[in-house]
Design an enzyme around this catalytic site. Structure first.
Site, mmCIF file in Angstrom:
data_model
loop_
_atom_site.group_PDB
_atom_site.id
_atom_site.type_symbol
_atom_site.label_atom_id
_atom_site.label_comp_id
_atom_site.label_asym_id
_atom_site.label_seq_id
_atom_site.Cartn_x
_atom_site.Cartn_y
_atom_site.Cartn_z
ATOM 1 N N TYR A 143 0.839 -1.202 0.000
ATOM 2 C CA TYR A 143 0.000 0.000 0.000
ATOM 3 C C TYR A 143 0.878 1.258 0.000
ATOM 4 O O TYR A 143 1.719 1.428 0.881
ATOM 5 C CB TYR A 143 -0.902 -0.036 1.227
ATOM 6 C CG TYR A 143 -1.571 1.257 1.607
ATOM 7 C CD1 TYR A 143 -2.378 1.953 0.694
ATOM 8 C CD2 TYR A 143 -1.428 1.783 2.894
ATOM 9 C CE1 TYR A 143 -3.000 3.141 1.056
ATOM 10 C CE2 TYR A 143 -2.058 2.961 3.265
ATOM 11 C CZ TYR A 143 -2.831 3.642 2.346
ATOM 12 O OH TYR A 143 -3.449 4.815 2.705
ATOM 13 N N ASP A 228 -1.570 -6.526 9.293
ATOM 14 C CA ASP A 228 -2.644 -5.559 9.037
ATOM 15 C C ASP A 228 -3.783 -6.321 8.364
ATOM 16 O O ASP A 228 -3.688 -6.716 7.207
ATOM 17 C CB ASP A 228 -2.120 -4.445 8.137
ATOM 18 C CG ASP A 228 -3.127 -3.334 7.904
ATOM 19 O OD1 ASP A 228 -4.339 -3.636 7.860
ATOM 20 O OD2 ASP A 228 -2.710 -2.172 7.745
ATOM 21 N N ILE A 230 -7.141 -5.381 7.891
ATOM 22 C CA ILE A 230 -8.316 -4.517 7.762
ATOM 23 C C ILE A 230 -9.276 -4.970 6.661
ATOM 24 O O ILE A 230 -10.409 -4.497 6.602
ATOM 25 C CB ILE A 230 -7.918 -3.042 7.549
ATOM 26 C CG1 ILE A 230 -7.212 -2.842 6.204
ATOM 27 C CG2 ILE A 230 -7.056 -2.555 8.682
ATOM 28 C CD1 ILE A 230 -6.950 -1.377 5.862
#
Length: 487
Positions: A143, A228, A230
């Protein structure tokens, strides 16, 4: 005089990821008011299931009115709350996290820290786990915002774990070791590895072999792992999602301390489509990290009314069960619509099973196998065909020609327009290549050929430029008849 932090250029805003956003904001597409504007396909936002949440709110109007059993709780919520968060909200969050993981693991609310979004959660973990100048390893592509979130204020360095299309960008033990050795050459102390699972931008879930490599690597090097997660609620196809918490339970290790070096980041921005609510969290098995992160969270708290509202929504188990299932169905339908349209234009995608985007292979459209050629193609897509997509270089991909395309932040009709623009792009590229080939062939002609070629080349360039704004953008397309419905 300003501080070095205020005046430095290390925020990452010069990335093509952010530059594309800036151009979109100057000339945003609107289906009525600005049909030639730029379509935003660089935003990983879930707008597919707002109606489900709105329906729940209509049926539970007391919650919006800040009432409990008919009585106002306004004063209670308006008063100062400490940074530990509402116990009831934290209990609902860990229950929701367990549900998304098929109840294969349980979570303790006392190990959870509330933060103002996942951005804040990741930065807080950097502050807790590393000193300025120390490093975290990240698998590529990753990202683009991590260059800002992890580095800007913390001073932590990022060393890429280079993954390739040869194995669909999977993490290998060799890639982990190579990145570690590269950090050593740069005199950087490695403090941990950060992964996104499911992956942003790949839209894939990590398999058990990758997770095993990751945990073994953490044990061998005695470093931390941040997972992570999410996008864990967006998994719409097999293989199913495996959290690092589940993999940790299955791991057989003599290192009893490895649990203290495993940390999970989660938020409600993607799974519930609520990025504006700024609800993120850290889940850590390390008591010292939990204590320090809780203190740091005071700089970015989740508001009392937000906690109250979401606590009520998450406590409705029947609703959340239906929401998860329907939301995943809609994500899958929209993803299939994008993939089918791109396939019709001769463009392939990496096979994915999660996320709000596709990792799109446009290597065959490059003029050469270079990142300069990728940049030129990205500019042509953005300025010539009005599509803001994220080039692989902004994600630190090691291979030019890959792009991330988001599909859940725009309507079906807008996606159809975007696919027509992609179709026009490919046709213009084919036309340009054909003209170039004709020009090359004509150079072997007789006297006067050079003069002819010069004028023909000028006409070709003009026609090519003109084709960037052709009305093909809005002409009917075979993808308009795609029957996949979001709802």
């Amino acid at each position: 005089m300003l501080s070095k932090k205020a005046s430095c250029e290390s925020h990452g805003q010069d990335s093509s990821y952010f530059l594309g956003w800036q151009e979109y904001e100057k000339n945003s597409y609107h289906e009525v008011q600005n049909t030639t504007g730029i379509i935003q396909m660089g935003l990983a936002e879930n707008q597919l299931s707002f109606d489900l949440l709105e329906s729940w709110l209509e049926s539970n109007s007391d919650v919006l009115a800040l009432k409990r059993k008919g009585r106002s709780v306004f004063r209670e919520l308006a008063l100062f709350q400490d940074y530990h968060g509402f116990p009831d909200f934290k209990n609902r969050l860990v229950e929701f996290m367990a549900k998304l993981r098929g109840f294969k693991v349980a979570f303790d609310p006392n190990k959870l820290v509330l933060t103002a979004g996942a951005t804040s959660a990741n930065e807080i973990l950097m502050f807790c786990l590393a000193e300025p100048g120390e490093a975290f390893l990240l698998p590529t592509p990753y990202y683009p915002g991590f260059d800002r979130d992890l580095k800007w204020r913390t001073g932590v360095e990022i060393v890429p774990i280079h993954c390739t299309s040869a194995n669909d960008f999977r993490i290998t033990a060799c890639a982990l070791e190579n990145a570690y050795q590269q950090a050593q050459k740069l005199n950087l102390k490695v403090k941990g590895v950060l992964v996104t699972n499911p992956s942003n931008p790949l839209g894939t879930t990590m398999n058990r072999e990758e997770l095993s490599h990751l945990i073994d690597f953490a044990i061998t090097k005695k470093i931390h792992v941040i997972s992570d997660e999410i996008y864990s609620g967006t998994v719409f196809d097999s293989p199913s999602f495996t959290s690092i918490s589940e993999a940790l339970m299955e791991a057989s290790s003599d290192d009893a301390d490895v649990c203290n070096r495993i940390h999970i980041v989660y938020s409600l921005s993607k799974d519930l489509g609520l990025p504006g609510f700024r609800v993120g969290m850290i889940y850590s098995y390390n008591e010292t990290v939990v204590a320090a992160a809780t203190k740091m969270s005071s700089f970015g708290l989740v508001s009392s009314q937000t906690q109250y509202l979401l606590s009520n929504i998450l406590s409705d188990k029947k609703f959340t069960g239906k929401y998860i299932k329907e939301n995943q169905r809609r994500i899958r339908g929209r993803k299939e619509m994008l993939v089918a349209g791109l396939r019709g234009a001769g463009i392939k995608c990496l096979k994915s099973n999660a996320g709000l985007f596709c990792w799109v292979d446009m290597r065959h459209l490059l003029s050469s196998d270079t990142f300069e050629a990728e940049k030129e193609l990205w500019k042509r897509i953005l300025f010539g065909f009005g599509l803001n997509i994220s080039p692989g270089s902004s994600c630190h991909c090691s291979e030019p020609g890959w792009f991330r395309m988001c599909f859940a932040n725009i309507s079906q009709e807008t996606l159809r327009v975007a696919l027509r623009r992609v179709e026009a792009l490919v046709e213009s590229m084919d036309s340009t290549k054909a003209s170039t080939l004709r020009n090359a062939t004509s150079t072997t002609s007789g006297a006067g050929g050079d003069n002819f070629n010069h004028h023909h080349h000028r006409r070709t360039v003009r026609n090519s430029r003109r084709s960037w704004s052709l009305s093909k953008w809005v002409l009917p397309s075979p993808y308009d008849d795609h029957e996949t419905a979001d709802r």
